[in-house]
Structure formats: structure tokens, C-alpha cells
Design a protein around this motif. Structure first.
Motif, PDB file in Angstrom:
ATOM      1  N   THR A 167       0.949  -1.636  -0.267  1.00  0.00           N
ATOM      2  CA  THR A 167       0.322  -0.036   0.159  1.00  0.00           C
ATOM      3  C   THR A 167       0.731   1.263  -0.425  1.00  0.00           C
ATOM      4  N   ASP A 178      -4.024   9.258  -4.569  1.00  0.00           N
ATOM      5  CA  ASP A 178      -4.682   8.294  -4.058  1.00  0.00           C
ATOM      6  C   ASP A 178      -4.367   6.773  -3.725  1.00  0.00           C
ATOM      7  N   ARG A 194      -4.784  -1.205  -7.646  1.00  0.00           N
ATOM      8  CA  ARG A 194      -6.181  -0.439  -7.232  1.00  0.00           C
ATOM      9  C   ARG A 194      -5.753   0.730  -6.599  1.00  0.00           C
ATOM     10  N   TYR A 195      -6.754   1.725  -6.679  1.00  0.00           N
ATOM     11  CA  TYR A 195      -6.545   2.987  -6.857  1.00  0.00           C
ATOM     12  C   TYR A 195      -7.561   2.926  -5.401  1.00  0.00           C
ATOM     13  N   TYR A 196      -8.009   3.900  -4.419  1.00  0.00           N
ATOM     14  CA  TYR A 196      -9.436   4.365  -4.256  1.00  0.00           C
ATOM     15  C   TYR A 196      -8.940   5.664  -3.795  1.00  0.00           C
ATOM     16  N   LYS A 197      -9.875   6.406  -3.827  1.00  0.00           N
ATOM     17  CA  LYS A 197      -9.923   8.255  -4.104  1.00  0.00           C
ATOM     18  C   LYS A 197     -11.107   8.011  -3.430  1.00  0.00           C
ATOM     19  N   MET A 198     -10.705   8.282  -1.657  1.00  0.00           N
ATOM     20  CA  MET A 198     -11.659   8.861  -0.819  1.00  0.00           C
ATOM     21  C   MET A 198     -12.488   9.834  -0.403  1.00  0.00           C
ATOM     22  N   ASP A 203      -4.935  11.015  -0.208  1.00  0.00           N
ATOM     23  CA  ASP A 203      -4.948  10.238   0.520  1.00  0.00           C
ATOM     24  C   ASP A 203      -3.912   8.871   0.059  1.00  0.00           C
TER      25      ASP A 203
END
Length: 215
Positions: A167, A178, A194-198, A203
Motif C-alpha cells: 500500500t 490516491d 487498485r487505487y482508492y479515492k476517498m 489519501d
């Protein structure tokens, strides 16, 4: 009478100085072990290197592994130090490693064949993800640099089955950071990311652990 007193005082001073030198030597000697060191100790490593900062320490089967970052004339690199349970540095260490860029290690985990370090490697235009696998005897088995976005940085990793899960963050130019999960093989070959835009802000994935699957 005065001569005898002077001789006695001189001997007392001499023994005091010798005792102090012996104590100082035993305190600074990295391989000596005092009785009280079985409970607590303080050790210094790579003292001849400026701007040397210990970043991570993990417990191994017979001691400790220390990841340190330092800056030299040619750029920024990393140091791996392995010690026994009393903090005495093992022969063959420290080990210096990194690329010809500015490198920084953020985390270290123990794997079957040694240690895995995750971090970043920065050149004049962007930041790249960085992974290195170092054996128990200090040999760099492999190290890889990954470039998928404008910036990519690895902050932590864990081993699951035969793969690595990492990560950190990725940054698309222009855009915010992200959080990511990046999967590679045990030898660092890319599998997926995989990317996560919160949010509308930056982030960053700071830590990752494997959780148990459904019963």
C-alpha cells in the motif's frame, strides 16, 4: 612524607583514569556484553555516516533488523543492520543499498528468504515505487522500481500466500494522491494495482495487514 602522599595520590588518580577508560571502552564496544545488558542496552550504528536515521526495527528469530535512511554526496540511500538479541551488530553488516536516484525506505517485513523493504525512488521528474529483497546474509536478491503514475510511493507491505501486497499512494498529474493496493509476485513482478479515492484531498495508505477470509 610529602613524597609518599604525592605518590599515593598519583596512583589513585591513575587507577581512577584506567577504570574510567575500561568502562568507556566496554560501553562503546559493539560486541561486548555487560551483565545489565541482558535487561536493557543502548547501541549506536553507522556512527561515521552523517544524517543516518533509523526508520524501522523488527524482531527476528534471533535478534533485530534495522532499516535506516541516510543522505550522502551522491544522493539518498538505505542501510540494513542485523543484530543479535543484545543489539550486537552481526558480521557483514551494515549493508548499503539503493539506486542512483534519491531512495527512501518506509517499511520492512521479514520474508522466507530475508527481508522486504518498500519505499520510493525519486529522480528529477517523478517519484517511483521501490521494492528490495535482501537475504539473511545481506545480499541484495532483487530490487525493482515501478512507474505507473506521476508519483508512486510504497509505505507498507505484507506477504499473503506467495504474493506481496503493498500500500501507499499514486498521484495522477495533475491531481491528488490516491491510496493504492499493489499486488506483485514474491519476486516483485507486477500483477495488478487498485487505487482508492476517498475524498477530494490527499489519501495515503500507511499500513496493510492480511485479514482472515470468510468462515
Amino acid at each position: 612524607m610529602h613524597n609518599r602522599m604525592n605518590i599515593g595520590i598519583g596512583r589513585h588518580i591513575l587507577w581512577t583514569v584506567l577504570a574510567g577508560m575500561i568502562f568507556l571502552y566496554s560501553s562503546c564496544d559493539n560486541y561486548s556484553l555487560l551483565e545489565k545488558q541482558e535487561e536493557s542496552f543502548l547501541k549506536y550504528y553507522a556512527v561515521d555516516i552523517d544524517d543516518n536515521t533509523g526508520t524501522v526495527v523488527i524482531q527476528t528469530t534471533d535478534g533485530y533488523a534495522i532499516l535506516s535512511n541516510f543522505e550522502n554526496v551522491g544522493g539518498k540511500d538505505m542501510i540494513l543492520i542485523i543484530t543479535d538479541q543484545f543489539g550486537r551488530q552481526n558480521p557483514g553488516y551494515p549493508v548499503f543499498f539503493g539506486t542512483d536516484r534519491d531512495d527512501h525506505g518506509y517499511s520492512m517485513i521479514q520474508v522466507d528468504n530475508g527481508y522486504l523493504i518498500s519505499g520510493s525512488s525519486t529522480d528529477a521528474t517523478r517519484k517511483h515505487g521501490y521494492l528490495a529483497n535482501i537475504s539473511h546474509d545481506g545480499t541484495v536478491l532483487w530490487d525493482n522500481v515501478y512507474s505507473y503514475y506521476r508519483d508512486l510511493e510504497f509505505r507498507d507491505a505484507c506477504l499473503t500466500d506467495d504474493d506481496l501486497i503493498i500500500t501507499g499512494y499514486a498521484k495522477v498529474d495533475p491531481g491528488d494522491m490516491d491510496a493504492i493496493i499493489f499486488k506483485t509476485s514474491a519476486t516483485g513482478d507486477s500483477i495488478w494495482i487498485r487505487y482508492y479515492k476517498m475524498s477530494d484531498r490527499n489519501d495515503v495508505g500507511e499500513a496493510i495487514i492480511e485479514t482472515p477470509g470468510p468462515p
